[in-house]
Design an enzyme around this catalytic site. Sequence first.
Site, PDB file in Angstrom:
ATOM      1  N   ASN A   1     -10.590  19.963   5.806  1.00  0.00           N
ATOM      2  CA  ASN A   1     -10.275  18.686   5.177  1.00  0.00           C
ATOM      3  C   ASN A   1     -11.543  17.851   5.093  1.00  0.00           C
ATOM      4  OD1 ASN A   1      -9.528  15.689   5.328  1.00  0.00           O
ATOM      5  ND2 ASN A   1      -7.520  16.593   4.939  1.00  0.00           N
TER       6      ASN A   1
ATOM      7  N   ASN B   1      -9.314  14.827   1.059  1.00  0.00           N
ATOM      8  CA  ASN B   1      -8.695  13.596   1.554  1.00  0.00           C
ATOM      9  C   ASN B   1      -9.118  12.450   0.645  1.00  0.00           C
ATOM     10  OD1 ASN B   1      -7.678  11.424   2.923  1.00  0.00           O
ATOM     11  ND2 ASN B   1      -8.585  11.945   4.894  1.00  0.00           N
TER      12      ASN B   1
ATOM     13  N   CYS C   1      -6.993   8.445   2.517  1.00  0.00           N
ATOM     14  CA  CYS C   1      -6.995   7.802   3.821  1.00  0.00           C
ATOM     15  C   CYS C   1      -6.956   6.286   3.645  1.00  0.00           C
ATOM     16  CB  CYS C   1      -8.230   8.192   4.623  1.00  0.00           C
ATOM     17  SG  CYS C   1      -8.312   7.388   6.231  1.00  0.00           S
TER      18      CYS C   1
END
Length: 320
Positions: free
Chosen positions: A101, A129, A132
Amino acid sequence: MSAPDLSVTLGRLRLANPILVASGTFGYAREFAPLVDLSTLGGVVPKTVTPLPRIGNPPPRTVETPAGMLNSIGLDNDGVEHFCSHHLPYLSGLGTAVIANVAGKSPDEFAAMAAQVEAAGGANAIELNVSCPNVSGGVDYGRTPEGAAAVVGAVRKACELPILAKLTPNVTDVPSVARAAADAGADAVTLVNTFTGLAVNWRTRRPVLGNGIGGLSGPAIKPLALRVVYQVAQAVDVPIVGCGGIRTVDDVLEFLVCGASAVQVGTANFADPTVSGRLVTDLTAAMQEQGIASMSELVGTLGPPKTQQAAGTPATPTKG
């Protein structure tokens, strides 16, 4: 009945079973090795890594909420170089899929990190990602179809590994962002990251978390996550990895029938570090009990509400 076939495919990525662990909730897997037979999992998604080391957000970083948890870790990590040299060699020997990730502040940073992870060897896929909620920068790319497409497209050109785009639920139209990610080359989409939330101390008149706003996870978000998975399953043809409040095998099966091909176990790992391994066993038992031979008999089979069916609407499964 013979043992059911739990294997699933996420585009070009094949998993032995659909039980994954979510990034940020399982460390780099070493921490759980004494408690879980990691080789029995469908795969592990280690903690998010960034181009350079990050110290993360100021404490407090977590707070328990009714039926969930707020966190504002801020992507605390030692950077991609350390990940490739120290963590990947260990992860690659676990006997299960490794989905690295990564998070960056520009499409070029995402692409460079994906290429670096691929060159190091040991990873079977990359999860981007772009969602976030606790840092500035990368989250913005998951808020618009154009942003998501820019990141996925850049990584697709720089890296041959399968790509999963982890998307935020904190937008009005998640299906449009998912379509853009799929069109740009994502092999699958992960739904969902945390919902933004706030915990306050009314006595001090201040937020509880050191960074103020945090990301809500745990059982409280499961109905919301199921709704997003179901809606996106109608809009895209790529596989979906569902996450949000998964603790039991019934939770797993609910995500599967809503259209997810695999799931990620997240916050439940904090309450019960052995839960991911147990879910693999429980899923096998549940499928045998129901006479289900393979995952294809489950994924995307949710029919309409009973009232609609009673009125003559055919029970057409969702897109799988």
